[in-house]
Design an enzyme around this catalytic site. Structure first.
Site, PDB file in Angstrom:
ATOM      1  N   ASN A   1      -7.307  -2.791  14.488  1.00 33.33           N
ATOM      2  CA  ASN A   1      -8.869  -3.127  13.914  1.00 33.33           C
ATOM      3  C   ASN A   1      -9.220  -4.035  13.227  1.00 33.33           C
ATOM      4  O   ASN A   1     -10.259  -4.447  12.176  1.00 33.33           O
ATOM      5  CB  ASN A   1      -9.428  -1.703  13.197  1.00 33.33           C
TER       6      ASN A   1
ATOM      7  N   ASP B   1       0.641  -1.153  -0.117  1.00 30.70           N
ATOM      8  CA  ASP B   1       0.126   0.052   0.121  1.00 30.70           C
ATOM      9  C   ASP B   1       0.761   1.264  -0.039  1.00 30.70           C
ATOM     10  O   ASP B   1       2.046   1.084   0.173  1.00 30.70           O
ATOM     11  CB  ASP B   1      -1.013  -0.079   1.198  1.00 30.70           C
TER      12      ASP B   1
ATOM     13  N   HIS C   1      -7.152  -4.599  10.043  1.00 33.34           N
ATOM     14  CA  HIS C   1      -6.975  -4.226   8.621  1.00 33.34           C
ATOM     15  C   HIS C   1      -5.694  -4.820   8.376  1.00 33.34           C
ATOM     16  O   HIS C   1      -4.778  -5.259   8.997  1.00 33.34           O
ATOM     17  CB  HIS C   1      -7.029  -2.863   8.311  1.00 33.34           C
TER      18      HIS C   1
ATOM     19  N   GLU D   1      -9.513  -1.916   5.078  1.00 32.21           N
ATOM     20  CA  GLU D   1     -10.482  -1.773   6.360  1.00 32.21           C
ATOM     21  C   GLU D   1     -11.428  -2.436   6.824  1.00 32.21           C
ATOM     22  O   GLU D   1     -12.224  -2.702   5.661  1.00 32.21           O
ATOM     23  CB  GLU D   1     -10.615   0.002   6.316  1.00 32.21           C
TER      24      GLU D   1
HETATM   25  C1  GLP Z   1      -0.290   0.157   8.557  1.00 31.57           C
HETATM   26  C2  GLP Z   1      -0.196  -0.370   7.236  1.00 31.57           C
HETATM   27  C3  GLP Z   1      -0.214  -1.841   7.637  1.00 31.57           C
HETATM   28  C4  GLP Z   1       0.007  -2.193   8.963  1.00 31.57           C
HETATM   29  C5  GLP Z   1      -0.332  -1.607   9.924  1.00 31.57           C
HETATM   30  C6  GLP Z   1      -0.076  -1.961  11.285  1.00 31.57           C
HETATM   31  O1  GLP Z   1      -1.445   1.049   8.462  1.00 31.57           O
HETATM   32  N1  GLP Z   1      -0.986  -0.157   6.380  1.00 31.57           N
HETATM   33  O2  GLP Z   1       0.228  -2.627   6.470  1.00 31.57           O
HETATM   34  O3  GLP Z   1       0.203  -3.811   9.003  1.00 31.57           O
HETATM   35  O4  GLP Z   1      -0.669  -0.265   9.852  1.00 31.57           O
HETATM   36  O5  GLP Z   1       1.270  -1.658  11.831  1.00 31.57           O
HETATM   37  P1  GLP Z   1       2.027  -1.567  13.004  1.00 31.57           P
HETATM   38  O6  GLP Z   1       3.065  -2.853  12.403  1.00 31.57           O
HETATM   39  O7  GLP Z   1       2.890  -0.366  13.019  1.00 31.57           O
HETATM   40  O8  GLP Z   1       1.456  -1.905  14.157  1.00 31.57           O
END
Ligand code: GLP
Length: 253
Positions: free
Chosen positions: A136, A67, A138, A143
């Site tokens: 959440n 992404d 995702h 989402e």
């Molecule tokens: C972001 C990314 C995801 C990631 C998530 C969790 O929003 N788009 O790909 O898995 O957050 O992030 P973290 O690893 O910092 O908890």
């Protein structure tokens, strides 16, 4: 779904890095699906060390990231292209021309998304997709919603996600509210998926992912129907898993 519970973040990262190294050993031209966020940073640090020690070779590998924020150019310090360059690509022998991150500033986003999926197909599909998970549920930026998208698409970010990701920006107002993300279909087509989670704040969503019914309100729960998913978590993220689960859980010391 196979679950490996590592004693801590470092071990979790090492196990995941080893899986990637193993794949590149048997298939040097593998196609890697990569993720951003704090969670995979340890894996990337480990891969950099392995690459320095000549124990993993990226020279023939291709990568596709999940992404990118809409509106951020690749040289913006909070863009995911910048993240990947600084946390991994600049430090290993990967050919940058073979690393892909969706463009957040394409004039025609729809076309960009379509071409992104086509490039994945043309590269032969993703061999191993690395994933983090939002609190959440995702994955990428898919989402929670009543409906999920198959293909790469533009999406709104939920308030939860904007709040969670504001820690990387000077103020919450600077966090983009939209993003481009691979869809659930693009992710589920990967031959193998490794999902990582670390820390107590991920315990609740990991229990939902592994043990609850599949729901579009927990997009990651879709992974339950994939044939080859490895969930690697540390002890804290595993703390709400019940042993009564139908899944294979391995505790690593
Ligand atoms: C972001 C990314 C995801 C990631 C998530 C969790 O929003 N788009 O790909 O898995 O957050 O992030 P973290 O690893 O910092 O908890």
């Amino acid at each position: 779904m196979k679950v490996i519970v590592a004693p801590n973040y470092e071990e979790m990262s090492k196990i995941a890095a080893k899986e990637i190294a193993k794949l590149l050993y048997v298939k040097p031209n593998a196609v890697l699906g990569l993720a951003t966020g704090s969670t995979p940073e340890g894996v990337y640090r480990e891969l950099i060390e392995l690459n320095k020690a000549e124990r993993v070779d990226f020279s023939k590998a291709t990568s596709f990231n999940l992404d990118e924020y809409k509106g951020l150019k690749g040289d913006h310090p909070q863009s995911y292209r910048y993240f990947m360059n600084s946390k991994l690509f600049n430090h290993v022998n990967i050919d940058k021309n073979k690393t892909h991150v969706p463009s957040g500033v394409a004039e025609n986003i729809e076309k960009e998304c379509k071409e992104y999926d086509e490039s994945i197909e043309k590269a032969g599909g993703i061999d191993l997709q690395l994933l983090g998970i939002g609190t959440n549920g995702h994955i990428g930026f898919n989402e929670p919603s009543d409906f999920l998208n198959l293909n790469t698409h533009e999406t709104d970010l939920t308030e939860d996600t904007i709040k969670a990701n504001s820690r990387f920006f000077d103020s919450i107002d600077e966090v983009p509210t939209r993003a481009i993300t691979m869809g659930l279909g693009s992710i589920m087509k990967a031959d193998k998926i490794i999902l990582l989670a670390s820390g107590e704040k991920k315990a609740d969503i990991i229990a939902k992912l592994v043990e609850d019914k599949i729901s579009t309100r927990v997009p990651a729960s879709m992974l339950q129907v994939h044939q080859n998913v490895l969930v690697i978590v540390d002890n804290a993220a595993a703390s709400l898993l019940k042993n009564s689960s139908n899944n294979e859980i391995e505790y690593v010391k």
